[in-house]
Design a protein around this motif. Sequence first.
Motif, short mmCIF file in Angstrom:
data_model
loop_
_atom_site.label_atom_id
_atom_site.label_comp_id
_atom_site.label_asym_id
_atom_site.label_seq_id
_atom_site.Cartn_x
_atom_site.Cartn_y
_atom_site.Cartn_z
N ALA A 1 0.84 -1.21 0.00
CA ALA A 1 0.00 0.00 0.00
C ALA A 1 0.87 1.25 0.00
O ALA A 1 0.61 2.21 -0.75
CB ALA A 1 -0.93 -0.02 1.21
N LEU A 2 1.90 1.27 0.86
CA LEU A 2 2.78 2.43 0.93
C LEU A 2 3.57 2.60 -0.36
O LEU A 2 3.70 3.72 -0.89
CB LEU A 2 3.74 2.29 2.11
N GLY A 3 4.08 1.49 -0.90
CA GLY A 3 4.84 1.59 -2.14
C GLY A 3 4.02 2.13 -3.30
O GLY A 3 4.47 3.02 -4.03
N LEU A 4 2.80 1.61 -3.46
CA LEU A 4 1.95 2.08 -4.55
C LEU A 4 1.49 3.52 -4.32
O LEU A 4 1.37 4.30 -5.27
CB LEU A 4 0.74 1.15 -4.69
N ALA A 5 1.25 3.89 -3.05
CA ALA A 5 0.85 5.27 -2.76
C ALA A 5 1.97 6.24 -3.08
O ALA A 5 1.73 7.32 -3.67
CB ALA A 5 0.45 5.39 -1.28
N ASP B 1 2.30 6.55 -6.87
CA ASP B 1 1.21 7.31 -7.49
C ASP B 1 1.39 8.81 -7.31
O ASP B 1 0.99 9.60 -8.18
CB ASP B 1 -0.13 6.89 -6.90
N ARG B 2 1.99 9.23 -6.18
CA ARG B 2 2.02 10.65 -5.84
C ARG B 2 3.38 11.32 -6.05
O ARG B 2 3.45 12.55 -6.16
CB ARG B 2 1.61 10.84 -4.37
N ALA C 1 11.57 9.03 -4.71
CA ALA C 1 10.98 9.05 -3.37
C ALA C 1 10.72 7.63 -2.88
O ALA C 1 10.93 7.31 -1.71
CB ALA C 1 9.68 9.86 -3.39
N LEU C 2 10.25 6.77 -3.78
CA LEU C 2 10.02 5.37 -3.41
C LEU C 2 11.31 4.72 -2.94
O LEU C 2 11.35 4.06 -1.89
CB LEU C 2 9.46 4.61 -4.61
#
Length: 403
Positions: A158-162, A165-166, A171-172
Motif C-alpha cells: 500500500a505504501l509503495g503504490l501510494a 502514485d504521488r 521518493a520510493l
Amino acid sequence: MTPAGIASPPKLWTRDFLAVCFGNFFLFMTFYMLAVTLPLFVTGALHASEGRVGLVMTAFLVSTVAVRPFAGRWLGRYDRRKLLAGSLLLFLVCSTAYWFVHSFWVLIALRFAHGLGFGVAATSLAALGAELAPDHRKGEGIGYFSLFMSLAMVVGPALGLAVTDRFADAALFGVCAAMSAAAFVCGLALRVPERLPAAGGSPSGERGWRAYFEPAALPVSVAGAILAFSYGSITTFLSVYARDLGLGSYASLFFMLFAAMIVLFRPFTGRWYDAFGPHPLVYGGCFLLAAGMIALSKATALPMLLAAGMVIGLGFGALLPSYQTLAVQSAPKHRAGLATGTFFVLFDSGYGIGSYVLGVVAASAGYHGMYLVAGLVVAATAIVYYAWVHRRMAAKRVIQAKP
C-alpha cells in the motif's frame, strides 16, 4: 503465580524477540514495496516489455535461493551477530543503489546482489526468531514472528503504490532505503543467544549435502515450494492485473485487505497450532487459498477482486506459519538454522519459478488464465502435504507408541 522454588517458564515477549520481529518487519517492508512497484518501474521508466517483469523478481530470488543453504550452514559455524549485521548492511547498500539504475540489465545485476543480502538476513532472523520462542509456545512464537512479516504485507504494498502514485521513483527508493536502515539498526540491537551445542558433535561436523540442508525438513518444504509457486503471482502480477481490469488505483486496497485478514487471524492460528496441531490449519488453508485464486481469475469488478484478496489472505495466513513451524520442529534444536534455511530455499525457489512460469502463462492465456492455473496448483499442495507430511507424522506416532 509460580510456586516458590519453581522457575517461571521463559517469556515470549523479550527485548530480543521484539528486535528480531521488528528487524523482520522492516526487511520485508522493503521487499514488498519493491515487489509490487518494480513491475511498474520496469514497464514505465525503463520502457521494458511486460515479458521481462518476471525476470526482475527471478534475479532476486535466484541469488536468495543460492545463498540460503550457505546461510543455514554459516549460522552453525560463525559469529551469528556479525553474519546478521553484515547481511543487513549489504541489503541496505543495495537498497540505496536503486537511485542510480537507468537500464534494465543494471537493475537485474542489482536485484541479484540485493537477493544475496536478503537471503542471509531473512534466514538469520527466522532462525533466531524460532530459537528465541520458548518451546511451550513455539507455534505461537513463530506465528507472531510471521505476523510482523504479514504486517509488512499490509503496509508495504500500500505504501509503495501510494508513493509511486504521488511522487517520483526517487521518493520510493528513499523510503526503501529508510526501511532497510531501520532493519539494520534492529539487527545491531539484537543480543544473539549462544549457539546451542549439537548432540554428539558440532553442527559443522556434518559432511556432504546434509551440511547445508536438513533432511527432516524437506517434505514440508516441498509443500511450501508449491504454495510459493502460486503466491508469486500475487506480489508480481497483481498490480498489473488490476490495471488491466481498470482497477489499478485499488491494487493497494487489495493488498491491505489481503494482509489484514492475515493480521487479524494470526494470533489465533498460532494458538490453534499449539492446541490442535497443524492438520486443520493446513487443509483449511489450502481450500481457502485455492478458492481465492480461482475467484481472482474470474474477477471483472472491484467487489470480486477485493473479496478474493480477503479469502487468499485467510488461506495464506494459515499455511505459511504452519509450514515454517513444522520445518523447525522436524529438526534437532541445534539444526534449527539449517531447517529454516532448507524451508526457505524451497519456498523461494517455488516463488521464483512461479513468478517466471506464471508470467509465461499470463503472456499466452492472460491473467485470468494465469490465476486459474495458480489456484489449481495450490490445490495440489494438500495432496503433497497428506502424502509426505501427514502420513509420515502418523507413522512416527505409531512407532513411538510401541513399547
